[in-house]
Design an enzyme around this catalytic site. Structure first.
Site, PDB file in Angstrom:
ATOM      1  N   ASP A 467       0.832  -1.209   0.000  1.00  0.00           N
ATOM      2  CA  ASP A 467       0.000   0.000   0.000  1.00  0.00           C
ATOM      3  C   ASP A 467       0.869   1.264   0.000  1.00  0.00           C
ATOM      4  OD1 ASP A 467      -1.578  -2.189   0.626  1.00  0.00           O
ATOM      5  OD2 ASP A 467      -2.975  -1.023   1.829  1.00  0.00           O
ATOM      6  N   GLU A 542      -5.301  -5.133  -6.486  1.00  0.00           N
ATOM      7  CA  GLU A 542      -6.199  -5.906  -5.627  1.00  0.00           C
ATOM      8  C   GLU A 542      -7.609  -5.405  -5.838  1.00  0.00           C
ATOM      9  OE1 GLU A 542      -5.043  -4.264  -1.290  1.00  0.00           O
ATOM     10  OE2 GLU A 542      -3.403  -5.342  -2.246  1.00  0.00           O
TER      11      GLU A 542
END
Ligand SMILES: *[C@@H]1O[C@H](CO)[C@@H](O)[C@H](O)[C@H]1NC(C)=O
Ligand SMILES: *[C@@H]1O[C@H](CO)[C@@H](O)[C@H](O)[C@H]1NC(C)=O
Ligand SMILES: *[C@@H]1O[C@H](CO)[C@@H](O)[C@H](O)[C@H]1NC(C)=O
Ligand SMILES: *[C@@H]1O[C@H](CO)[C@@H](O)[C@H](O)[C@H]1NC(C)=O
Ligand SMILES: *[C@@H]1O[C@H](CO)[C@@H](O)[C@H](O)[C@H]1NC(C)=O
Ligand SMILES: *[C@@H]1O[C@H](CO)[C@@H](O)[C@H](O)[C@H]1NC(C)=O
Ligand SMILES: *[C@@H]1O[C@H](CO)[C@@H](O)[C@H](O)[C@H]1NC(C)=O
Ligand SMILES: *[C@@H]1O[C@H](CO)[C@@H](O)[C@H](O)[C@H]1NC(C)=O
Ligand SMILES: *[C@@H]1O[C@H](CO)[C@@H](O)[C@H](O)[C@H]1NC(C)=O
Length: 892
Positions: A467, A542
């Protein structure tokens, strides 16, 4: 069925086993040999005390300890194997909550005795591959390593134990408790409830190695291919660090071996090297392979592998050590395009990344057979890539990927110690930012896992962040350590577009959701692109469409009757078998709201489940069709990783097949959406795309397009001819007119045939009068809300269809069958589910179906084939559908 072999509880006591082992042969006995400590006794330090010096002497009575026959297991994994816990019970309802986490707040000991055969000139090493969270290691009463050095789940180190090894050896490893915020572990973020032990323990093998006077490090293989790949000679360099263990200079012969696994004359060559006393030198051996055979991802070609072996021999002619591995010839590149989206190439071909995010078992129990079945499922789906967000696995994982042609997107994980940067605002609790020692741990982890992965042709990329991107100290550290390991494929800073370190530039991967249910038109709503978040453009690292509900046969294994009631009677309830209780995904609210609105409130569990399967199928098909269709768009969809591929425990979300390996609606929607040659319907623009993922399928194609209403009346019928282009997608026909006069719901059938009339792809959609309305402006990080839902309730009133089935061919012994379905009615037979069961009525898993969850036109006949991949013998097929009454067909 759980694929793990059930292991009988130990009949022998620890003492008796210890004696057996002592009497046994040396664990390793020849130079170059490596063996894992094969089994363990383990116990809490609260019971054993912490006198590691005494406990690591031979003859300690461990009969009261727990015993496992595995070479590796976390504390929970070990305690399940030893029979102390029972995973069938733990996974049922919320029984997992009953495990006492307090017992894991103190260190635990792993202990084993083993034989060696020490003699002058023989050297022994202890090799760790990561122990969670950190460990003290003692052998024969002496400390080998302490917890300030042996740190991290991937922190593998090699310790010289020559001076303290003996004929009989006692090894003790004290594993310290793990916090996901303070330690470099394998964390679960919001994926699932956390294991009570936080994954503490010897989760990877601890190995013993014997060498002569020179020891080698891991093999690295560097390949250089000419521009025209297989038709030009390739350079191959074998490298390994050689350490002279003697206080005198040693002259060695280093010999390289390269051999195609397929056979043929091996290349063998040598070089003489003199090593200064106690020095370490890189051995480098280069040769030329005249006609390299190229390794391809599964859909594009074969997976030829080569063996490589670097051996060092001392002047007396004795082998001192060798380092071996397998490699393949392939090239991988990545670059960001004009939109800063990453595009990969493999062997010079544009490579659209299509796959899912992998989760190991919650207790990190490694099961090679299960992984092989999972890898075959991925190929059955047409996937070409598996993403590891952390959760790097064991060497066998990469070997299976190499052999089957599945690319691996490896990398570090988000949301915990691994990304404890001052600029990370998403950490759940204030996790201390890295201090110097943390860089050392991360660096050692990088070095170890790069060495484990380096030779494997399946490696696509390493993402050094997920992230968040690593800071300006960690970035060059990771990059230099990967380069020192001769990393040949791309290195990318993160899996998101938040920002990036100057050294690597933009990552080109996006992480903009969705993580929960979105309607099928979401993916095609691509303009203006950036505000369209997860829609089909760029490379999504994702992205969930929200379609992951197990079928009833699986649900009954882990949900109590009252849990099953909750599914359809309490649609907003917090559920244990979802994400953690602090997560946005702790309920099925978003999915259920859409189901209620689009399909009407369920009238029973069965009604709820068939509606979920229809929604899951539709959602996943659209995600993969969307990305496939937009591969050649102005802003190309360069790939998508579905969130997620597998679940770590029996879960109601984020997986393409369930924990028990039973494929359901989400699986078959994905499989249709991923077909090699396919025709896909764009819900947003009413266009039809001809999709081609292949490199070599040739010829003219025709597409039959037919629309029928709910009574079965044909309202549109046409055939479109098209020629095809490899590895491309294009729009071939608009259905705006055909679909502009829908009363309530119609069915659309697209069938792609080749020039000989063979059907390559047949695909049915149910299309409502109006599509779902997305409210992009009010998107959350995990979903884009829908303000007006499509109305499918007319399909609840479909007239019943009469479907018959015959087994047209059966080879039950080989686990294969072909089932021909025929719709005898004049109405469509909607969403027919076939389930293969054994003599006890249990699901046959793992298995592959050519197609499933199918919709038949009036009077249409369709043959589906099935193959059981495991040992289970199929006995019957259960058949049911939305408007088809359930019946069972024996296979005898
Ligand atoms: C584990 O638990 C299940 C369900 O409670 C039970 O059926 C099974 O017999 C147990 N297994 C063992 C080995 O005790
Ligand atoms: C597991 O990790 C969490 C998060 O750091 C921590 O709160 C918890 O105490 C840990 N559990 C154990 C048994 O150490
Ligand atoms: C192999 O190495 C030689 C010598 O360095 C070099 O000239 C040649 O271009 C290399 N071949 C390839 C395919 O890179
Ligand atoms: C590598 O070569 C050595 C020496 O010939 C041999 O003993 C060893 O078995 C080989 N290893 C592999 C994996 O081929
Ligand atoms: C791509 O990234 C570079 C570097 O940050 C930036 O200068 C450029 O404007 C970006 N291009 C686009 C289209 O976003
Ligand atoms: C990382 O490890 C390499 C050796 O593997 C070492 O040269 C380098 O200094 C280390 N970097 C950091 C920041 O610890
Ligand atoms: C896919 O590309 C191959 C390779 O040229 C071609 O033979 C085949 O017809 C194409 N199929 C489709 C559906 O475009
Ligand atoms: C549909 O069109 C095809 C020719 O494209 C024709 O053969 C077929 O009979 C038509 N079917 C219906 C039901 O009109
Ligand atoms: C279904 O069709 C078969 C074959 O035509 C017939 O024998 C059977 O009675 C029909 N069943 C129903 C429920 O209509």
């Amino acid at each position: 069925m759980h694929l793990r072999e059930w292991k009988a509880p130990l009949a022998l006591s620890g003492i008796a086993l210890g004696l057996l082992r002592m009497a046994g042969a040396a664990l390793v006995s020849t130079p170059g040999e490596i063996a894992a400590i094969p089994s363990w006794d383990l116990q809490s330090s609260a019971k054993t005390g912490n006198d590691l010096t005494a406990l690591s002497k031979t003859g300690v009575d461990t009969s009261s300890w727990h015993h496992v026959k595995s070479s590796k297991c976390t504390l929970m994994g070990c305690l399940i194997e030893s029979g102390f816990y029972n995973d069938t019970h733990l996974f049922y309802s919320d029984n997992l909550r009953t495990v006492d986490a307090k017992q894991f707040t103190v260190p635990w000991l792993y202990r084993q005795e083993f034989a060696l055969d020490p003699a002058p000139g023989r050297h022994f090493f202890l090799q760790t591959n990561g122990i969670t969270s950190r460990a003290d290691i003692y052998l024969n009463g002496k400390q080998v390593a302490d917890k300030s050095f042996q740190v991290g789940a991937y922190g593998g180190h090699t310790y010289d134990i020559t001076d303290i090894s003996d004929k009989t050896n006692a090894l003790v490893i004290q594993a310290h408790p793990t916090s996901y915020y303070y330690d470099f572990a394998l964390g679960w973020v919001d994926w699932n409830p956390w294991p009570a032990d936080n994954g503490t323990g010897v989760w990877r093998d601890v190995e013993v190695k014997q060498t002569g006077s020179v020891a080698l490090g891991p093999l690295r293989v560097v390949t250089q291919l000419g521009a025209s790949l297989g038709s030009q000679p390739a350079n191959v360099t074998l490298k390994a660090k050689a350490q002279n263990l003697e206080k005198t200079a040693v002259t060695i012969t280093a010999s390289g071996l390269i051999a195609a696994e397929a056979g043929g004359e091996p290349l063998v060559w040598t070089k003489t090297v003199t090593l200064a006393p106690l020095s370490t030198t890189d051995i480098v051996l280069t040769n030329v392979v005249q006609k390299p055979t190229i390794w391809w991802p599964a859909r594009w070609g074969e997976q030829p592998l080569y063996k490589a072996n670097l051996t060092v021999t001392t002047s007396d002619g004795a082998i001192s050590d060798f380092s071996a591995g397998k490699f393949g010839f392939r090239t991988v590149t990545s670059q960001v395009n004009a939109f800063n989206d990453t595009e990969f190439t493999v062997n010079g071909q544009r490579f659209q990344v299509l796959g899912g995010g992998y989760a190991p078992d919650m207790f990190l129990r490694w099961d090679k057979a299960k992984w092989e079945a999972e890898a075959k499922y991925q190929l059955d789906l047409g996937f070409n890539t598996v993403r590891l967000e952390g959760k790097n696995e064991h060497p066998e994982f990469y070997e299976v990927a190499d052999r089957l042609g599945l690319m691996v997107m490896a990398g570090w994980e988000c949301c915990d110690k691994w990304e404890a940067w001052s600029y990370n605002n998403d950490l759940a609790v204030p996790t201390p930012v890295w201090v110097d020692a943390d860089y050392v741990t991360a660096n050692a982890s990088m070095a170890h896992d790069a060495a484990m992965m380096q030779t494997h042709p399946s490696m696509l990329v390493f993402l050094i962040g997920s992230d968040y991107w690593p800071d300006d100290k960690a970035t060059p550290m990771y990059v230099n350590t990967l380069k020192a390991a001769d990393w040949q494929v791309p290195i990318i800073a993160s899996a998101s577009k938040r920002s990036y370190p100057a050294l690597l530039g933009p990552s080109g991967l996006k992480m903009e959701g969705p993580y929960d249910w979105v309607p099928p038109n979401y993916w095609y709503d691509t303009e203006p692109s950036d505000s369209r978040l997860g829609a089909a453009f760029g490379l999504g690292s994702e992205q969930s469409a929200g379609g992951s509900t197990p079928d009833l046969s699986s649900l009954k294994k882990f949900l109590s009757p009252s849990d099953l009631d909750d599914l359809w009677k309490n649609p907003n309830k917090e559920l244990f078998h979802m994400s953690t209780d602090t997560s946005s995904f702790h309920t099925r609210k978003i999915f259920n709201n859409a189901l209620w609105k689009r399909w009407g409130a369920p009238t029973s569990l069965e009604d709820y489940l068939i509606k979920t399967q229809i929604m899951d199928y539709e959602a996943n098909r659209a995600e993969f069709e969307g990305f496939s269709a937009m591969w050649n768009a102005k802003r190309p969809a360069t790939g998508v990783i579905y969130w997620m591929l597998t679940a770590a425990f029996p879960s109601l979300h984020w997986n393409i097949w369930d924990y028990y390996m039973h494929p359901a609606g989400g699986y078959f929607g994905t499989k249709v959406g991923m077909r090699l040659e396919h025709v896909a319907y764009d819900y947003a623009h009413k266009a039809v795309y001809l999709v081609n993922h292949s490199l070599d399928k040739k010829g003219a194609r025709s597409v039959d397009v037919q629309v029928i209403d709910t009574s079965g009346k044909v309202t549109y019928n046409t055939t479109v001819s098209a020629s095809t282009t490899p590895n491309t997608s294009k729009s071939i026909v608009s259905l705006t007119k055909a679909l502009n006069n829908i009363k309530d719901v119609v069915f659309l059938r697209l069938a792609l045939s080749d020039d000989k009339g063979a059907v390559l792809s047949r695909n049915v959609y149910w299309i409502s009068k109006a599509i779902d309305t997305l409210d992009w402006e009010n998107s959350e990080w995990y979903v884009t809300p829908v303000t007006k839902f499509a109305d499918y309730t007319a399909l609840n009133k479909l007239a019943a269809a009469n479907v018959t089935a015959t087994v047209t061919k059966t080879s039950a012994g080989a686990g294969m069958a072909a089932v021909t379905l025929e719709n005898k009615s004049s109405v469509p037979a909607f969403f027919i589910i076939l389930n293969l069961v054994d003599t006890k009525g249990q699901d046959v898993v793992p298995l592959t179906w050519s197609d499933n969850y199918v919709t038949l036109w009036p009077k249409e006949k369709l043959t589906l084939t099935v193959k059981s991949m495991g040992g289970a013998v199929p006995a019957a097929v259960q058949i049911s559908g939305k408007n088809v009454a359930k019946f069972t067909l024996g296979l005898s």
